[in-house]
Design an enzyme around this catalytic site. Structure first.
Site, PDB file in Angstrom:
ATOM      1  N   ASP A  35       0.822  -1.213   0.000  1.00 40.22           N
ATOM      2  CA  ASP A  35       0.000   0.000   0.000  1.00 40.22           C
ATOM      3  C   ASP A  35       0.855   1.262   0.000  1.00 40.22           C
ATOM      4  O   ASP A  35       1.952   1.280   0.552  1.00 40.22           O
ATOM      5  CB  ASP A  35      -0.917  -0.018   1.235  1.00 40.22           C
ATOM      6  CG  ASP A  35      -2.087   0.948   1.104  1.00 40.22           C
ATOM      7  OD1 ASP A  35      -2.374   1.396  -0.029  1.00 40.22           O
ATOM      8  OD2 ASP A  35      -2.716   1.255   2.130  1.00 40.22           O
ATOM      9  N   HIS A  52       2.236   3.423  -9.169  1.00 37.09           N
ATOM     10  CA  HIS A  52       2.018   1.981  -9.364  1.00 37.09           C
ATOM     11  C   HIS A  52       3.201   1.351 -10.108  1.00 37.09           C
ATOM     12  O   HIS A  52       3.608   0.232  -9.804  1.00 37.09           O
ATOM     13  CB  HIS A  52       0.721   1.737 -10.137  1.00 37.09           C
ATOM     14  CG  HIS A  52      -0.514   2.136  -9.360  1.00 37.09           C
ATOM     15  ND1 HIS A  52      -0.708   1.775  -8.047  1.00 37.09           N
ATOM     16  CD2 HIS A  52      -1.615   2.855  -9.708  1.00 37.09           C
ATOM     17  CE1 HIS A  52      -1.869   2.257  -7.618  1.00 37.09           C
ATOM     18  NE2 HIS A  52      -2.441   2.923  -8.613  1.00 37.09           N
ATOM     19  N   GLU A  82     -12.524  -4.535  -4.057  1.00 36.14           N
ATOM     20  CA  GLU A  82     -13.022  -3.161  -3.858  1.00 36.14           C
ATOM     21  C   GLU A  82     -12.307  -2.155  -4.761  1.00 36.14           C
ATOM     22  O   GLU A  82     -12.775  -1.024  -4.919  1.00 36.14           O
ATOM     23  CB  GLU A  82     -12.867  -2.743  -2.390  1.00 36.14           C
ATOM     24  CG  GLU A  82     -13.804  -3.468  -1.421  1.00 36.14           C
ATOM     25  CD  GLU A  82     -13.453  -4.931  -1.207  1.00 36.14           C
ATOM     26  OE1 GLU A  82     -12.260  -5.264  -1.181  1.00 36.14           O
ATOM     27  OE2 GLU A  82     -14.390  -5.755  -1.086  1.00 36.14           O
ATOM     28  N   ASN A  83     -11.167  -2.542  -5.327  1.00 37.04           N
ATOM     29  CA  ASN A  83     -10.411  -1.593  -6.158  1.00 37.04           C
ATOM     30  C   ASN A  83     -11.121  -1.273  -7.480  1.00 37.04           C
ATOM     31  O   ASN A  83     -10.732  -0.331  -8.180  1.00 37.04           O
ATOM     32  CB  ASN A  83      -8.980  -2.088  -6.414  1.00 37.04           C
ATOM     33  CG  ASN A  83      -8.073  -1.995  -5.195  1.00 37.04           C
ATOM     34  OD1 ASN A  83      -7.162  -2.805  -5.020  1.00 37.04           O
ATOM     35  ND2 ASN A  83      -8.296  -1.007  -4.328  1.00 37.04           N
ATOM     36  N   SER A 211      -8.199  -4.558   5.121  1.00 30.75           N
ATOM     37  CA  SER A 211      -8.848  -4.241   3.840  1.00 30.75           C
ATOM     38  C   SER A 211      -9.270  -5.509   3.081  1.00 30.75           C
ATOM     39  O   SER A 211      -9.018  -5.634   1.879  1.00 30.75           O
ATOM     40  CB  SER A 211      -7.932  -3.374   2.970  1.00 30.75           C
ATOM     41  OG  SER A 211      -7.658  -2.154   3.621  1.00 30.75           O
TER      42      SER A 211
END
Ligand code: IPE
Ligand code: IPE
Ligand code: MG
Length: 264
Positions: A35, A52, A82-83, A211
């Site tokens: 993260d 990224h 969830e991304n 998460s």
């Protein structure tokens, strides 16, 4: 000797059903929530996509370091269920980074004896992403020196829910006998079933939550939170996390080892 390195015979198993699955020494299976890519880019006034990309380089360094540090299994969180709520351009970047990572590193990983597995829901992934995943898994399927498991379109709840569906079908068909029903039988239906028990979860960037990562598997994993942003991560940070792990005493609900030894 550090508590985590104590031989199994000295640990207090009590009624722990997973006792015999415990690693005899240091961590075998480490998972990382990678993260902080966005914040790394923001600090440099760069687009998130460059964060990224820098994150992929950190992954390459860390995988190399993990194998050298003697880890057998590493599971990394690359994309969560969830991304999908992120902007379409960012999602596209993350998809193409997975493809590029596999394309650029597959030959080396294969030559080094690494086996690659991708866990997570495949049905939402596009055919080009699927093709790269399947190719990497197929090419490395006979390797077993180091296991790299990439959680991609993965969610712990989705994994448990999907496993529950397969488990129910297996009970209904008789593939799981009534006297087998229980935690161990259920665990075989999870996407992580082939790996050893999870020893340690690392999360970078200072956030302190799971998460939706490896919810079932985290039951007795140690948690280490490091403030470093993922693109700055490397073997030295992994080594520090493993040292922190080794200073922990894992009790699995039992009594403190030294108290039991003192009590005879
Ligand atoms: C982690 O970095 C990578 C993915 C979630 C795919 P983030 O993109 O979450 O970075 P932050 O948390 O916004 O800094
Ligand atoms: C978790 O990070 C997912 C991955 C690292 C792939 P997120 O950045 O998506 O998690 P939240 O939103 O901070 O909980
Ligand atoms: Mg994040």
């Amino acid at each position: 000797m550090s508590p985590a390195l104590r031989p199994q015979g000295r640990s207090v198993n009590g009624g722990d059903p997973q006792a015999e699955e415990r690693p005899p020494a240091g961590a075998r299976h480490v998972a990382i929530i990678m993260d902080g890519n966005g914040r790394w880019a923001k600090k440099r006034a760069l687009p998130r996509s460059l964060g990224h990309r820098a994150g992929v380089n950190a992954l390459k360094r860390t995988v190399e370091g993990a194998a050298e540090l003697g880890l057998e299994w590493m599971t990394v969180f690359g994309f969560s269920t969830e991304n999908w709520s992120r902007p379409a351009t960012e999602i596209a970047e993350l998809m193409s980074l997975l493809k590029n990572y596999v394309r650029s590193d597959l030959a080396r990983l294969e030559a080094e004896g690494a086996r690659i597995r991708v866990i997570g829901r495949r049905s939402d992934l596009s055919p080009d992403v699927l093709e790269v995943i399947e190719h990497a898994e197929e090419r490395t399927r006979n390797n077993d020196r180091f296991h790299l498991q990439v959680a991609f379109n993965y969610g712990g709840r989705a994994d448990i829910a999907e496993a529950a569906g397969r488990y129910a079908a297996a009970i209904a068909s008789g593939a799981v006998a009534p006297d087998e029903v229980g935690e161990r039988a259920f665990g075989r239906f999870l996407s992580t079933a082939e790996g050893p028990p999870l020893d340690l979860i690392i999360r970078t960037s200072g956030e302190r939550r799971l998460s939706n990562f490896l919810l079932w598997e985290a039951a007795y994993a140690e948690l280490v939170f490091q403030d470093v942003l993922w693109p700055d991560y490397g073997p030295e940070h992994l080594k520090a996390a493993l040292e922190e792990f080794e200073s922990r005493e894992r009790r699995y609900g039992g009594a403190e080892v030294d108290d039991v030894l003192a009590a005879g």
